[in-house]
Design a protein around this motif. Structure first.
Motif, PDB file in Angstrom:
ATOM      1  N   ASP A  81       0.732  -1.231   0.057  1.00 32.38           N
ATOM      2  CA  ASP A  81      -0.042   0.063   0.089  1.00 32.38           C
ATOM      3  C   ASP A  81       1.110   1.198  -0.044  1.00 32.38           C
ATOM      4  O   ASP A  81       1.835   1.367   0.615  1.00 32.38           O
ATOM      5  CB  ASP A  81      -0.985   0.059   1.292  1.00 32.38           C
ATOM      6  CG  ASP A  81      -1.965  -0.959   1.186  1.00 32.38           C
ATOM      7  OD1 ASP A  81      -2.400  -1.497   0.197  1.00 32.38           O
ATOM      8  OD2 ASP A  81      -2.438  -1.476   2.313  1.00 32.38           O
ATOM      9  N   GLU A  83       1.870   4.845   0.933  1.00 35.20           N
ATOM     10  CA  GLU A  83       1.666   5.746   2.167  1.00 35.20           C
ATOM     11  C   GLU A  83       1.939   7.204   1.904  1.00 35.20           C
ATOM     12  O   GLU A  83       2.566   7.345   0.894  1.00 35.20           O
ATOM     13  CB  GLU A  83       2.777   5.544   3.345  1.00 35.20           C
ATOM     14  CG  GLU A  83       2.735   4.080   3.937  1.00 35.20           C
ATOM     15  CD  GLU A  83       3.896   3.693   4.633  1.00 35.20           C
ATOM     16  OE1 GLU A  83       3.731   2.901   5.728  1.00 35.20           O
ATOM     17  OE2 GLU A  83       5.105   4.241   4.454  1.00 35.20           O
ATOM     18  N   LYS A 105      -2.398   4.571   4.009  1.00 36.19           N
ATOM     19  CA  LYS A 105      -3.029   4.247   2.558  1.00 36.19           C
ATOM     20  C   LYS A 105      -3.379   5.532   1.818  1.00 36.19           C
ATOM     21  O   LYS A 105      -4.045   6.232   2.377  1.00 36.19           O
ATOM     22  CB  LYS A 105      -4.370   3.247   2.695  1.00 36.19           C
ATOM     23  CG  LYS A 105      -4.001   1.923   3.150  1.00 36.19           C
ATOM     24  CD  LYS A 105      -5.155   1.113   3.052  1.00 36.19           C
ATOM     25  CE  LYS A 105      -5.046  -0.054   2.488  1.00 36.19           C
ATOM     26  NZ  LYS A 105      -6.200  -0.956   2.376  1.00 36.19           N
ATOM     27  N   ASN A 124      -7.867   7.739  -1.662  1.00 39.93           N
ATOM     28  CA  ASN A 124      -7.834   6.236  -1.242  1.00 39.93           C
ATOM     29  C   ASN A 124      -9.005   5.578  -1.849  1.00 39.93           C
ATOM     30  O   ASN A 124     -10.146   6.034  -1.439  1.00 39.93           O
ATOM     31  CB  ASN A 124      -7.660   6.251   0.121  1.00 39.93           C
ATOM     32  CG  ASN A 124      -7.056   4.656   0.315  1.00 39.93           C
ATOM     33  OD1 ASN A 124      -6.256   4.228  -0.574  1.00 39.93           O
ATOM     34  ND2 ASN A 124      -7.437   4.004   1.131  1.00 39.93           N
TER      35      ASN A 124
END
Length: 160
Positions: A81, A83, A105, A124
């Motif tokens: 994922d 960041e 995320k 996201n």
């Protein structure tokens, strides 16, 4: 014609270079000197070996307010994922505070600054509801940030 640099106090120019697919390198220069300080890997991904960061860092954005410079990017060096990372400089890019992870995320970060207020926005995709927009606000020049705020559903990653 000789330029009197004392008369035209030209401030330090900060430049952000995004090489390839978003690798973050920073350097600063005095506008008339045409010399640059050494490159800095602001993402710290891969350490001194810049080549490791090319596939890990994307979506780099920059904002400045007075002598403060703010950089955000998405980084996948910690796993699958992306960041959202943030760094700030309070001296026109000469030195940088350590990177902060603002979200575990997220993609497509943006940063806006006005005085000591800094907004970081990103998107996201959730499993339940599609793509959402998020933001965090700092009122102390990026030293600390308020909790993540969900702006709600958006149609795609580029519409917040």
């Amino acid at each position: 014609m000789k330029i009197d640099t004392k008369k035209y106090q030209i401030s330090k120019l900060f430049m952000l270079i995004v090489i390839g697919i978003g690798f973050v390198l920073g350097f600063s220069s005095f506008a008339l000197s045409l010399t640059f300080e050494p490159l800095q890997n602001l993402s710290e991904t891969g350490g001194a070996d810049f080549s490791q960061a090319f596939s890990k860092v994307r979506g780099t954005q920059l904002a400045a307010s007075e002598s403060n410079v703010y950089v955000v990017w998405q980084d996948t060096s910690g796993g699958n994922d992306a960041e959202i990372h943030f760094r700030r400089s309070i001296n026109n890019g000469s030195s940088w505070d350590p990177a902060q992870i603002l979200a575990n995320k997220g993609v497509e970060p943006s940063v806006v600054a006005n005085g000591s207020t800094v907004f970081v926005l990103w998107t996201n995709e959730t499993n339940l509801d599609g793509v959402h927009g998020y933001f965090r606000r700092s009122i102390d020049g990026g030293m600390t940030f308020e909790p993540i705020q969900d702006l709600g559903r958006t149609l795609d990653y580029h519409k917040i």
